[in-house]
Design a protein around this motif. Structure first.
Motif, PDB file in Angstrom:
ATOM      1  N   PRO A  37       0.835  -1.206   0.000  1.00  0.00           N
ATOM      2  CA  PRO A  37       0.000   0.000   0.000  1.00  0.00           C
ATOM      3  C   PRO A  37       0.868   1.253   0.000  1.00  0.00           C
ATOM      4  O   PRO A  37       1.960   1.262   0.574  1.00  0.00           O
ATOM      5  CB  PRO A  37      -0.805  -0.122   1.302  1.00  0.00           C
ATOM      6  CG  PRO A  37      -0.700  -1.552   1.693  1.00  0.00           C
ATOM      7  CD  PRO A  37       0.622  -2.038   1.196  1.00  0.00           C
ATOM      8  N   VAL A  38       0.364   2.311  -0.612  1.00  0.00           N
ATOM      9  CA  VAL A  38       1.157   3.535  -0.706  1.00  0.00           C
ATOM     10  C   VAL A  38       1.440   4.121   0.676  1.00  0.00           C
ATOM     11  O   VAL A  38       2.501   4.717   0.901  1.00  0.00           O
ATOM     12  CB  VAL A  38       0.450   4.562  -1.621  1.00  0.00           C
ATOM     13  CG1 VAL A  38      -0.858   5.054  -0.997  1.00  0.00           C
ATOM     14  CG2 VAL A  38       1.368   5.731  -1.929  1.00  0.00           C
ATOM     15  N   ALA A  95       5.149   5.017   1.927  1.00  0.00           N
ATOM     16  CA  ALA A  95       5.476   6.376   2.367  1.00  0.00           C
ATOM     17  C   ALA A  95       6.078   6.369   3.766  1.00  0.00           C
ATOM     18  O   ALA A  95       7.010   7.132   4.055  1.00  0.00           O
ATOM     19  CB  ALA A  95       4.224   7.246   2.332  1.00  0.00           C
ATOM     20  N   ALA A  96       5.564   5.514   4.646  1.00  0.00           N
ATOM     21  CA  ALA A  96       6.105   5.434   6.000  1.00  0.00           C
ATOM     22  C   ALA A  96       7.549   4.957   5.975  1.00  0.00           C
ATOM     23  O   ALA A  96       8.400   5.462   6.720  1.00  0.00           O
ATOM     24  CB  ALA A  96       5.244   4.493   6.844  1.00  0.00           C
ATOM     25  N   ALA A 145       4.134   1.560  -9.331  1.00  0.00           N
ATOM     26  CA  ALA A 145       3.837   2.988  -9.356  1.00  0.00           C
ATOM     27  C   ALA A 145       2.572   3.282 -10.156  1.00  0.00           C
ATOM     28  O   ALA A 145       1.714   4.061  -9.725  1.00  0.00           O
ATOM     29  CB  ALA A 145       5.019   3.764  -9.923  1.00  0.00           C
ATOM     30  N   ILE A 146       2.455   2.673 -11.330  1.00  0.00           N
ATOM     31  CA  ILE A 146       1.274   2.908 -12.158  1.00  0.00           C
ATOM     32  C   ILE A 146       0.026   2.402 -11.452  1.00  0.00           C
ATOM     33  O   ILE A 146      -1.024   3.078 -11.435  1.00  0.00           O
ATOM     34  CB  ILE A 146       1.443   2.235 -13.533  1.00  0.00           C
ATOM     35  CG1 ILE A 146       2.532   2.957 -14.326  1.00  0.00           C
ATOM     36  CG2 ILE A 146       0.117   2.245 -14.307  1.00  0.00           C
ATOM     37  CD1 ILE A 146       2.844   2.325 -15.666  1.00  0.00           C
ATOM     38  N   TRP A 177      -5.013   5.476  -6.523  1.00  0.00           N
ATOM     39  CA  TRP A 177      -4.806   6.468  -5.464  1.00  0.00           C
ATOM     40  C   TRP A 177      -6.081   7.245  -5.188  1.00  0.00           C
ATOM     41  O   TRP A 177      -6.726   7.775  -6.100  1.00  0.00           O
ATOM     42  CB  TRP A 177      -3.689   7.426  -5.862  1.00  0.00           C
ATOM     43  CG  TRP A 177      -3.260   8.369  -4.774  1.00  0.00           C
ATOM     44  CD1 TRP A 177      -2.758   8.035  -3.555  1.00  0.00           C
ATOM     45  CD2 TRP A 177      -3.270   9.804  -4.810  1.00  0.00           C
ATOM     46  NE1 TRP A 177      -2.452   9.165  -2.826  1.00  0.00           N
ATOM     47  CE2 TRP A 177      -2.755  10.259  -3.574  1.00  0.00           C
ATOM     48  CE3 TRP A 177      -3.658  10.732  -5.779  1.00  0.00           C
ATOM     49  CZ2 TRP A 177      -2.626  11.619  -3.283  1.00  0.00           C
ATOM     50  CZ3 TRP A 177      -3.524  12.078  -5.496  1.00  0.00           C
ATOM     51  CH2 TRP A 177      -3.013  12.517  -4.254  1.00  0.00           C
ATOM     52  N   GLU A 178      -6.454   7.318  -3.923  1.00  0.00           N
ATOM     53  CA  GLU A 178      -7.623   8.079  -3.495  1.00  0.00           C
ATOM     54  C   GLU A 178      -7.186   9.087  -2.446  1.00  0.00           C
ATOM     55  O   GLU A 178      -6.577   8.708  -1.440  1.00  0.00           O
ATOM     56  CB  GLU A 178      -8.697   7.149  -2.915  1.00  0.00           C
ATOM     57  CG  GLU A 178      -9.269   6.144  -3.914  1.00  0.00           C
ATOM     58  CD  GLU A 178     -10.064   6.815  -5.025  1.00  0.00           C
ATOM     59  OE1 GLU A 178     -10.565   7.940  -4.786  1.00  0.00           O
ATOM     60  OE2 GLU A 178     -10.189   6.229  -6.117  1.00  0.00           O
TER      61      GLU A 178
END
Length: 216
Positions: A42-43, A47-48, A154-155, A161-162
């Motif tokens: 998960p993004v 990111a974390a 990435a795509i 992405w929300e």
């Protein structure tokens, strides 16, 4: 106390994308490299992990290019950030072109590598609005990577992405001729009318003027 400016490129690119930018005094500038995504990560988790490389003793400013802009917003959910600057990116789900949703529903991003990625050079160069031989060479180097795992991740992340919550301290610089995220779908704070998706290189002087304004 100096502020810390962290730069995040588009995926597959590196710190050379920022080589023509100039920053006001008082900033320590760092390039935040991409890390290897885990399978179906998960993004928010990605990111974390990326945020663990941020260590600063002063205010933190994030500046993300293209997909790096999305990642900047995700990192800003994880740590205190003074300001987030997006260049040639999006900040809200509604800023994605409607045909991105078609691609997601039709699973076009899951096509075999030889159909979707290996012959993508001409299409990518058009979407990037490459103008010079130097830019074309740089893009060719980025496209020479044949490990498509990160690109697929990435795509898939962009298509799914929300985001509805946009911080008040976001600066969004966008080109009026951006083909990747067309201006008609985007509501930036600053517009460079003749800028394309590669404007960080070929319209750097205009971006620099904005950076002096928002960072000075």
């Amino acid at each position: 106390m100096s502020a810390h400016l962290y730069l995040i490129s588009g995926l597959g690119a590196d710190e050379r994308m920022f080589q023509r930018l100039q920053y006001p005094p008082g900033y320590q500038v760092h390039f935040l490299p991409w890390i290897k995504p885990q399978e179906n990560e998960p993004v928010s988790s990605y990111a974390a992990r990326m945020a663990q490389s941020i260590s600063a003793d002063g205010p933190v400013v994030l500046m993300g290019l293209s997909f790096g802009g999305i990642m900047s917003l995700e990192i800003a959910r994880q740590i205190p950030v003074h300001k987030t600057i997006l260049i040639s990116s999006i900040k809200h789900s509604t800023e994605k072109p409607f045909y991105y949703n078609w691609a997601r529903k039709l699973h076009l991003h899951q096509l075999p590598d030889q159909l979707l990625y290996q012959r993508r050079g001409m299409i990518v160069k058009k979407f990037m609005s490459v103008e010079t031989e130097e830019e074309a060479q740089l893009l060719t180097e980025y496209l020479s990577d044949r490990d498509f795992h990160d690109l697929r991740w990435a795509i898939n992340t962009v298509l799914h992405w929300e985001n509805e919550a946009v911080p008040a301290d976001v600066v969004h610089i966008h080109g009026g001729k951006d083909h990747t995220f067309p201006i008609r779908f985007v509501k930036p704070t600053h517009v460079i009318p003749d800028g394309g998706h590669f404007m960080i290189l070929n319209r750097a002087e205009k971006i620099n003027a904005i950076l002096q304004e928002v960072l000075g």
